[in-house]
Scaffold this motif. Structure first.
Motif: not given
Length: 1002
Positions: A261-264, A282-287, A310-313
């Motif tokens: 899943g992905q973090l929303p 879990f995949s995608g980026k940390l929003p 990706g980068s850590l926001p």
């Protein structure tokens, strides 16, 4: 999951709930208590009589509550019981942590308490009972807790009919002896729960096996405050709407590897305090909206299968309440955001195994509340440790782990400023110099890891004053001199790991045995001479002992009294004679790893089977063992007894090794036919090596189920018949060797379907009919590789102790040149080998070889297309029956006469025999000539391809010719021996480093 951690988790969840819903709080203001009803008194007393009081509960509030139950008192005043203030009915039964031991079923009088609203049976021992289906009769229940109480079996569907439930906790019902899960729920159970129990505020299903998808309807539980479903075998996509439930405070779905899943997008109104998703995918980026969770205190994304990229926001620095942050294992890249240094409440920061580059931000110096810092195993730019001078100013720091992050330089004296430090690790860097004396200021230090650096000098004498040390790890450095006898002053020491340094001198093992807490002693691979005389029964009970390469001439006598030994390595010594029975007898129920290889053992003191209950590895290779094979029990995973003098046929118990991964009985004097069961011995089998024996008869259909087989070596036997066709099912095979047998078969072209095959040796058999199509299908040999690792299988079992090493099983091979046996104890993964020499192949040398990275083919003439191989650096075609002219152009113009000598039919401008006028001096035969070649001749040939970088170095061997390549491709120079006076050594396997954990696996 450990029992204590499960219990603590349940306690934490309970407290989260009690924060707003205390049990029985509505009764605290009553001045008059009603009398308990007689039928309920009777039911409670009968319930009490069914259970023993035993030491089965934990925690500071644990007490035997039922001891206060007696008929002479009103039951409403009994410990753990509360009654309705108007009717006197029992409405709360709280038997949490009451030391109850016994079974429960649907006949229990507990279910006569029809007015129960809250029932807590947690932290007891109900002896593997199923949760009774009559639990569904208690329709008034709002609170049900049966966690950590040794319930087993299927969760009854009747629970899902308790529609008033606000709190449901089924967590952590584990076997107290094996820690295996006991409760399971049908996949549809979670869906029924979500549909029916719509008032739930706390749902804890941790460690309930359900193998289910998380239903979308779970996001409809708008009152949910706590959701905990760790280790439930959840899979599929996790509904993102659950993250934004309006009252959710705690969300934990740890260790569900198949959960994706992905973090929303996170709403700023979210009250979320704890988000725990370690061990998921879990995949995608940390929003960037993670910064909206202003109440977030605990964020754990740690996972080996984490696909967050990706980068850590930078918004992660906007969480004022965050005290715990773990992003280990995630695929974050780029630089670490400096905003992390703006988290005023942060006490634990863990960043392990990510892809961050650059440097650790200096803003971390602002983390004045930091107590635990671990930044490890990321490809940061190499930097001197002095760049991290800000660390030495964080006064509260108690644990510091800076492992494998390219640090170099000397450990600074200012490290002595960290007066609160308890744990310190610089493992796996490039630190040099000596251990600074200021380290003695760290008087609280219990753990010191300096393994795998370039530190040198003596072990400092002041180190012995650090008496709180529990773990001292100085392995794999350049420390030298003697190990000081004063080390016995470290009376709290449990682990001493000094492997692979340059320590020298004589070591009296009795001195270490004064350390009464010692569990791990590792002195292997130094320049020590170890002696012992003690048989004292008061010696510490070691779990791990490594004395490899310690010049031992006999088994240490103190082993007779070791009853808890799990791991023992006495390899590479001078121990002679028979192995005494007590080596295994004293610790027969706990030994997991035994390595006595490379000694001079001749046999066993008495005949007995090697049958500890959990033995995973036994290595008795390279000894002088005679007679029958030492018997192994079914749990064995790695059984290695090669290079001995064992005789007889394979015994029946071989067929019982259902978990075996590596089976090596090579280089012995074993006889007989291979048993049929060998093909079905184990689905986990990866290495099967029986070479260098006297096995005869047909080869059984091997490993019909063997999808994991990587290496198969049956060479140097007397095997006959055909190759088993079932080998084509073994798609992971990398290495096949059937050399020097009596196999009569057509060439096994069906092996061309094996995608990983890199070594195929069929030398010295009677194979015939070599089809061109085979070389078109060798996909594993077509790919180039710049991989400088070696073909091997690590010997690491699934569960193992830290501070141990298990080594690698290295694939090996021999090549033959003019009667010399060239033995290669390691084979580079950059190497591709086909050896078909000394068989019955006739005709062309395969024009299809060109698919193997451009080599177009060799026939009885040299094809002109070989000149197109611009990367061809070595060519030796000497001493064959080649005819015609030597091609000219490109690389061929660089080869000397030596490359072609011994071929009387060859001619050419640059070799000793010049072509006559009738020959094409340009060395360019017509298409007709090239395609029409192939007078029948018997060929003895090899092809060796070595992928290197973006190009290719190809050597070709025809007949008795052999390439002169650089041996950098192998581990040192090949060992040369005359053949066949004695079988060459079969294997080198003392690559030793094992994976690091903080301590034991238990």
């Amino acid at each position: 999951m450990a029992r204590s951690s499960c219990f603590c988790m349940s306690i934490n969840l309970l407290f989260l709930y009690l924060w707003s819903h205390p049990i029985g709080a509505h009764n605290l203001s009553r001045s008059v208590k009603p009398l308990c009803l007689e039928n309920e008194i009777s039911a409670l007393l009968q319930f009490k009589e069914r259970y023993d009081i035993a030491n089965v509960s934990r925690g500071p509030l644990a007490r035997p509550k039922t001891l206060s139950w007696n008929k002479g008192r009103d039951c409403c005043s009994w410990d753990g019981i509360e009654c309705d203030e108007n009717t006197g009915h029992v409405i709360i039964l709280n038997l949490r942590s009451s030391f109850l031991y016994g079974s429960i079923d649907s006949n229990s009088t507990l279910f006569q308490l029809a007015h129960l609203e809250k029932l807590d049976l947690s932290n007891n021992h109900f002896n593997y009972s199923q949760i009774p289906s009559r639990i569904g009769d208690l329709l008034r229940l709002t609170y049900l807790n049966v966690s950590y109480s040794v319930f087993s079996g299927r969760v009854p569907s009747e629970i899902f009919k308790l529609t008033r439930l606000v709190y449901l906790d089924l967590c952590c019902n584990l076997d107290p002896y094996t820690s295996t899960r006991l409760l399971e729920m049908q996949p549809l159970g979670l869906r029924s729960l979500a549909q029916n129990l719509t008032s739930l505020e706390v749902l804890s299903l941790g460690v309930v096996a359900m193998s289910a998808k998380v239903p979308n309807t779970l996001a409809n539980l708008s009152s949910l405050r706590v959701l905990q479903m760790d280790v439930c075998d959840l899979h599929g996509v996790f509904p993102s709407a659950i993250f934004n439930l309006p009252k959710l405070i705690y969300l934990g779905v740890a260790d569900n590897k198949a959960l994706i899943g992905q973090l929303p997008y996170f709403n700023s109104s979210s009250p979320l305090k704890q988000l725990r998703v370690p061990g998921t995918s879990f995949s995608g980026k940390l929003p960037a909206s993670i910064g909206n969770l202003r109440s977030l205190e605990f964020l754990d994304l740690n996972s080996e299968t984490c696909n967050l990229t990706g980068s850590l926001p930078a918004s992660i620095g906007k969480l004022p309440s965050l005290s715990y942050l773990d992003i280990s294992g995630c695929q974050f890249s780029g630089s670490l955001p400096s905003s992390i240094g703006h988290l005023p409440s942060l006490s634990h920061l863990i960043i392990i195994g990510c892809n961050f580059s650059g440097s650790i931000p200096a803003s971390f110096a602002n983390l004045s509340n930091l107590e635990y810092l671990s930044v490890s195993m990321s490809p940061f730019t190499a930097q001197t440790i002095s760049y991290l001078s800000w660390i030495w100013k964080i006064k509260k720091l108690a644990s510091l782990y800076l492992q494998k992050i390219n640090l170099y330089g000397e450990i600074p004296p200012s490290i002595g400023n960290l007066s609160q430090l308890v744990e310190l690790s610089f493992l796996g860097n490039q630190l040099s110099g000596t251990i600074p004396s200021q380290l003695r200021n760290l008087t609280r230090l219990t753990t010191l890891y300096l393994r795998s650096n370039q530190l040198s000098g003596y072990i400092p004498s002041w180190l012995m004053s650090m008496t709180r040390l529990v773990i001292l790890d100085l392995a794999i450095n350049n420390f030298h001199g003697e190990i000081p006898s004063s080390i016995s002053q470290l009376q709290n020491l449990q682990v001493l790991f000094l492997v692979k340094n340059k320590f020298s001198g004589t070591v009296e093992l009795d001195n270490f045995l004064k350390l009464k807490q010692l569990m791990v002693l590792q002195l292997s691979f130094n320049k020590l001479s170890c002696h012992t005389s003690s048989t004292n029964v008061n010696l510490p009970q070691l779990r791990v002992l490594g004395l490899a390469s310690c010049n031992l001439s006999e088994f240490p006598a103190f082993l007779q009294n070791q009853e808890s030994m799990h791991w023992l390595d006495l390899s590479n010594n001078n121990i002679r004679g028979e192995m005494p029975f007590w080596v295994l007898n004293g610790s027969s129920n706990s030994m997991e790893y035994l390595n006595l290889s490379h000694n001079f053992l001749t046999g066993l003191d008495r005949y007995y089977s090697i049958n500890p209950l959990h033995m995973y590895t036994i290595d008795l290779s390279h000894n002088m063992l005679q007679g029958p094979r030492p018997e192994a029990s079914s749990p064995i995973m790695f059984y290695i007894v090669s290079n001995n003098r064992l005789t007889g046929a394979l015994p029946p118990w071989i067929c019982n090794l259902r978990l075996v991964i590596t089976l090596d009985l090579s280089s012995n004097d074993l006889i007989g036919v291979l048993p049929v069961c060998l093909g079905n011995i184990s689905e986990s089998l990866m290495i099967l090596n029986l070479k260098g024996n006297n096995f005869c008869g047909n080869i059984p259909e091997l490993l019909v189920r063997g999808t994991r087989l990587m290496m198969l070596d049956l060479s140097d036997n007397q095997l006959q018949g055909n190759l088993p066709r079932s080998l084509a099912n073994c798609k992971m095979l990398e290495f096949i060797n059937f050399a020097n047998n009596l196999i009569v078969d057509s060439f096994p072209s069906w092996l061309g379907s094996l995608p990983e095959l890199r070594v195929l040796i069929l030398r010295s058999n009677k194979f015939h009919h070599l089809p061109v199509e085979f070389f078109h299908s060798l996909n594993g040999m077509k790919s180039e590789t710049g991989n400088f690792t070696y073909m091997h299988k690590n010997l690491l079992p699934r569960w193992y102790f830290s501070f141990t090493y298990y080594g690698n099983y290295n694939f090996s091979m021999t090549m033959i040149y003019k009667g010399l046996v060239l033995y290669y104890p390691k084979i580079s993964k950059a190497l591709t080998v086909i050896d078909l020499s000394s068989n019955l192949f006739e005709g062309e040398i395969l024009g299809a070889i060109g698919d193997l990275k451009g080599l177009q083919g060799l026939t009885s003439r040299i094809p002109q297309k070989l000149t197109e191989l611009g990367f061809l650096s070595v060519l030796n075609m000497s001493y064959n029956n080649l005819t015609g002219s030597v091609p000219r152009g490109k690389q061929f113009d660089t080869f000397s006469n030596d490359s072609f000598k011994g071929n009387s039919g060859l001619c050419g401008e640059f070799i000793s025999t010049k072509c006559q006028d009738s020959e094409d001096k340009s060395g360019q035969p017509s298409t007709h000539q090239e395609e029409g070649l192939g007078s029948p001749i018997e060929l003895d040939w090899k092809i060796v391809l070595l992928g290197y970088g973006s190009g290719l170095v190809i050597g070709v061997v025809i007949g008795n010719a052999f390439i002169s390549w650089k041996h950098d491709w192998f581990e040192g120079n090949a060992r040369r021996r005359r053949r066949p006076s004695q079988k060459p050594p079969r294997r080198g396997r003392n690559s030793w480093f094992g994976k690091f954990f903080n301590f034991y696996r238990y």
